[in-house]
Every structure is written in structure tokens, then in C-alpha cells.
Design a protein around this motif. Structure first.
Motif, PDB file in Angstrom:
ATOM      1  N   GLY A  74      25.686  41.721  52.120  1.00 17.37           N
ATOM      2  CA  GLY A  74      25.015  40.534  52.639  1.00 17.37           C
ATOM      3  C   GLY A  74      23.561  40.749  52.969  1.00 17.37           C
ATOM      4  N   ILE A  75      22.900  41.615  52.194  1.00 17.28           N
ATOM      5  CA  ILE A  75      21.470  41.868  52.410  1.00 17.28           C
ATOM      6  C   ILE A  75      20.733  41.747  51.091  1.00 17.28           C
ATOM      7  CG2 ILE A  75      21.791  43.356  54.426  1.00 17.28           C
ATOM      8  CD1 ILE A  75      21.404  45.732  52.608  1.00 17.28           C
ATOM      9  N   ALA A  76      19.432  41.674  51.154  1.00 19.09           N
ATOM     10  CA  ALA A  76      18.608  41.553  49.950  1.00 19.09           C
ATOM     11  C   ALA A  76      18.576  42.887  49.205  1.00 19.09           C
ATOM     12  CB  ALA A  76      17.194  41.132  50.323  1.00 19.09           C
ATOM     13  N   PRO A  77      18.693  42.847  47.886  1.00 22.69           N
ATOM     14  CA  PRO A  77      18.625  44.097  47.105  1.00 22.69           C
ATOM     15  C   PRO A  77      17.321  44.864  47.314  1.00 22.69           C
ATOM     16  CG  PRO A  77      19.413  42.290  45.733  1.00 22.69           C
ATOM     17  CD  PRO A  77      18.978  41.693  47.050  1.00 22.69           C
ATOM     18  N   SER A  78      16.214  44.150  47.521  1.00 24.36           N
ATOM     19  CA  SER A  78      14.937  44.847  47.728  1.00 24.36           C
ATOM     20  C   SER A  78      14.947  45.653  49.023  1.00 24.36           C
ATOM     21  CB  SER A  78      13.772  43.854  47.725  1.00 24.36           C
ATOM     22  OG  SER A  78      13.927  42.930  48.786  1.00 24.36           O
ATOM     23  N   TYR A  79      15.572  45.101  50.073  1.00 25.00           N
ATOM     24  CA  TYR A  79      15.677  45.832  51.342  1.00 25.00           C
ATOM     25  C   TYR A  79      16.576  47.051  51.160  1.00 25.00           C
ATOM     26  CZ  TYR A  79      16.823  47.044  56.145  1.00 25.00           C
ATOM     27  OH  TYR A  79      17.011  47.735  57.314  1.00 25.00           O
ATOM     28  N   MET A  80      17.695  46.870  50.465  1.00 25.27           N
ATOM     29  CA  MET A  80      18.605  47.986  50.241  1.00 25.27           C
ATOM     30  C   MET A  80      17.900  49.107  49.475  1.00 25.27           C
ATOM     31  SD  MET A  80      22.364  48.151  48.451  1.00 25.27           S
ATOM     32  CE  MET A  80      23.241  47.568  49.880  1.00 25.27           C
ATOM     33  N   THR A  81      17.088  48.736  48.505  1.00 22.73           N
ATOM     34  CA  THR A  81      16.354  49.735  47.725  1.00 22.73           C
ATOM     35  C   THR A  81      15.387  50.516  48.610  1.00 22.73           C
ATOM     36  OG1 THR A  81      16.528  48.344  45.766  1.00 22.73           O
ATOM     37  CG2 THR A  81      14.847  50.047  45.731  1.00 22.73           C
ATOM     38  N   ARG A  82      14.687  49.806  49.491  1.00 21.19           N
ATOM     39  CA  ARG A  82      13.737  50.488  50.392  1.00 21.19           C
ATOM     40  C   ARG A  82      14.471  51.430  51.337  1.00 21.19           C
ATOM     41  NH1 ARG A  82      11.698  45.346  51.061  1.00 21.19           N
ATOM     42  NH2 ARG A  82      12.228  45.350  53.268  1.00 21.19           N
ATOM     43  N   VAL A  83      15.610  50.992  51.883  1.00 23.40           N
ATOM     44  CA  VAL A  83      16.363  51.844  52.797  1.00 23.40           C
ATOM     45  C   VAL A  83      16.943  53.039  52.050  1.00 23.40           C
ATOM     46  CG1 VAL A  83      18.382  51.966  54.318  1.00 23.40           C
ATOM     47  CG2 VAL A  83      16.863  49.989  54.428  1.00 23.40           C
ATOM     48  N   MET A  84      17.464  52.817  50.853  1.00 24.84           N
ATOM     49  CA  MET A  84      18.054  53.927  50.086  1.00 24.84           C
ATOM     50  C   MET A  84      17.019  54.982  49.704  1.00 24.84           C
ATOM     51  SD  MET A  84      21.057  52.338  47.749  1.00 24.84           S
ATOM     52  CE  MET A  84      21.350  53.964  47.067  1.00 24.84           C
ATOM     53  N   ARG A  85      15.751  54.599  49.678  1.00 27.03           N
ATOM     54  CA  ARG A  85      14.697  55.573  49.399  1.00 27.03           C
ATOM     55  C   ARG A  85      14.680  56.679  50.454  1.00 27.03           C
ATOM     56  NH1 ARG A  85       9.709  52.740  49.874  1.00 27.03           N
ATOM     57  NH2 ARG A  85      10.533  51.342  48.325  1.00 27.03           N
ATOM     58  N   LEU A  86      15.222  56.408  51.639  1.00 20.90           N
ATOM     59  CA  LEU A  86      15.268  57.422  52.702  1.00 20.90           C
ATOM     60  C   LEU A  86      16.113  58.629  52.296  1.00 20.90           C
ATOM     61  CD1 LEU A  86      15.704  55.138  55.853  1.00 20.90           C
ATOM     62  CD2 LEU A  86      13.605  56.202  55.004  1.00 20.90           C
ATOM     63  N   THR A  87      17.021  58.460  51.330  1.00 21.88           N
ATOM     64  CA  THR A  87      17.820  59.601  50.862  1.00 21.88           C
ATOM     65  C   THR A  87      16.966  60.608  50.102  1.00 21.88           C
ATOM     66  OG1 THR A  87      18.478  58.517  48.787  1.00 21.88           O
ATOM     67  CG2 THR A  87      19.917  58.198  50.705  1.00 21.88           C
ATOM     68  N   LEU A  88      15.734  60.228  49.768  1.00 21.95           N
ATOM     69  CA  LEU A  88      14.831  61.125  49.042  1.00 21.95           C
ATOM     70  C   LEU A  88      13.926  61.935  49.976  1.00 21.95           C
ATOM     71  CD1 LEU A  88      13.782  58.638  46.212  1.00 21.95           C
ATOM     72  CD2 LEU A  88      15.612  60.347  46.162  1.00 21.95           C
ATOM     73  N   LEU A  89      14.087  61.720  51.279  1.00 21.79           N
ATOM     74  CA  LEU A  89      13.286  62.490  52.237  1.00 21.79           C
ATOM     75  C   LEU A  89      13.698  63.955  52.221  1.00 21.79           C
ATOM     76  CD1 LEU A  89      13.213  60.157  55.362  1.00 21.79           C
ATOM     77  CD2 LEU A  89      11.268  60.823  53.958  1.00 21.79           C
ATOM     78  N   ALA A  90      12.750  64.816  52.515  1.00 26.22           N
ATOM     79  CA  ALA A  90      13.026  66.248  52.604  1.00 26.22           C
ATOM     80  C   ALA A  90      14.111  66.484  53.656  1.00 26.22           C
ATOM     81  CB  ALA A  90      11.759  67.003  52.985  1.00 26.22           C
ATOM     82  N   PRO A  91      15.041  67.402  53.390  1.00 28.15           N
ATOM     83  CA  PRO A  91      16.129  67.655  54.342  1.00 28.15           C
ATOM     84  C   PRO A  91      15.652  68.011  55.745  1.00 28.15           C
ATOM     85  CG  PRO A  91      16.559  68.752  52.257  1.00 28.15           C
ATOM     86  CD  PRO A  91      15.173  68.194  52.174  1.00 28.15           C
ATOM     87  N   ASP A  92      14.557  68.745  55.859  1.00 27.54           N
ATOM     88  CA  ASP A  92      14.074  69.103  57.191  1.00 27.54           C
ATOM     89  C   ASP A  92      13.512  67.903  57.935  1.00 27.54           C
ATOM     90  OD1 ASP A  92      12.043  69.430  55.131  1.00 27.54           O
ATOM     91  OD2 ASP A  92      10.713  70.162  56.704  1.00 27.54           O
TER      92      ASP A  92
END
Length: 127
Positions: A74-92
């Protein structure tokens, strides 16, 4: 038994701090010289948890596209894409956020802005 000194009835404590806006909320910020245990930014932690959960769901092939998953959530795909980008952050960086040790400049709004894919450059721009 008598007391040597009278106990004062009023004690005044001076604590230098200032209010800052963080993630839409007001937060007390102590001076840099004061040691304090930072509390976690729940909004940022929740976004990280969602991002990794959505990534796991997509990898399980339950949904084939972000658009399908976003519709179910129930959210906008563009918002989901921006949030999912957080999985690309460095582990530290993720670890620092989960421990609540990130600086006051690291907010969800700032983390959702485009960032470098190289971990070394992320450390420079987010910390």
C-alpha cells in the motif's frame, strides 16, 4: 545527633543543551564535550528493517517486481525503491545506525537521498 551543616532545600543543576529538529521531531542535543549515550533513531532503524525485509521478499520470488510488492504494501513504488536503496549502505554504516551511534546529520530524509555506491564514498558523505 546533630548535623554539622544544614541541607539546602533547593539544588540548582545547570545542563547546557539545545533543541534541534531531527526527523521531524525536536530533540535535546548536548554540547560536543558532554558524553551521552545516543538513542537509536527509530524512524531510520524501521526504514532499514523494511528495506531488508522487502529485499528478502523480492529475492524469494514471491513477487516479481517492486511495483507488485509496493501495491501489496500500500505504498508508492518510488518510495519503496528509495527505501530499498538503504540495503546498499556499507555494513559498518548500517551497524552504526542500528547502534544509535550515527551523527545528528544522519536522518532518514538524508539517507533516502541518492548516495554513492562505493562504500568509502558513502562514509565520507553520510558521516
Amino acid at each position: 545527633m546533630t548535623r554539622a551543616k544544614a541541607v539546602p532545600e533547593t539544588v540548582t543543576v545547570h545542563v547546557p543543551f539545545r533543541f534541534v529538529k531531527r526527523g521531524g521531531r525536536k530533540e535535546m542535543q548536548l554540547p560536543d564535550s558532554a558524553s551521552s549515550h545516543r538513542k537509536m533513531d527509530n524512524t531510520l532503524v524501521k526504514a532499514l528493517a523494511r528495506a531488508f525485509r522487502w529485499k528478502r521478499i523480492l529475492e524469494s520470488s514471491e513477487f516479481t517486481t517492486i511495483a507488485e510488492l509496493a501495491e501489496r504494501e500500500g505504498i508508492a513504488p518510488s518510495y519503496m525503491t528509495r527505501v530499498m536503496r538503504l540495503t546498499l549502505l556499507a555494513p559498518d554504516i548500517v551497524e552504526v545506525i542500528l547502534d544509535g551511534r550515527q551523527g545528528p546529520e544522519v536522518t532518514l530524509a538524508r539517507a533516502l537521498e541518492p548516495f554513492a555506491s562505493e562504500w568509502a564514498l558513502q562514509r565520507l558523505s553520510l558521516t
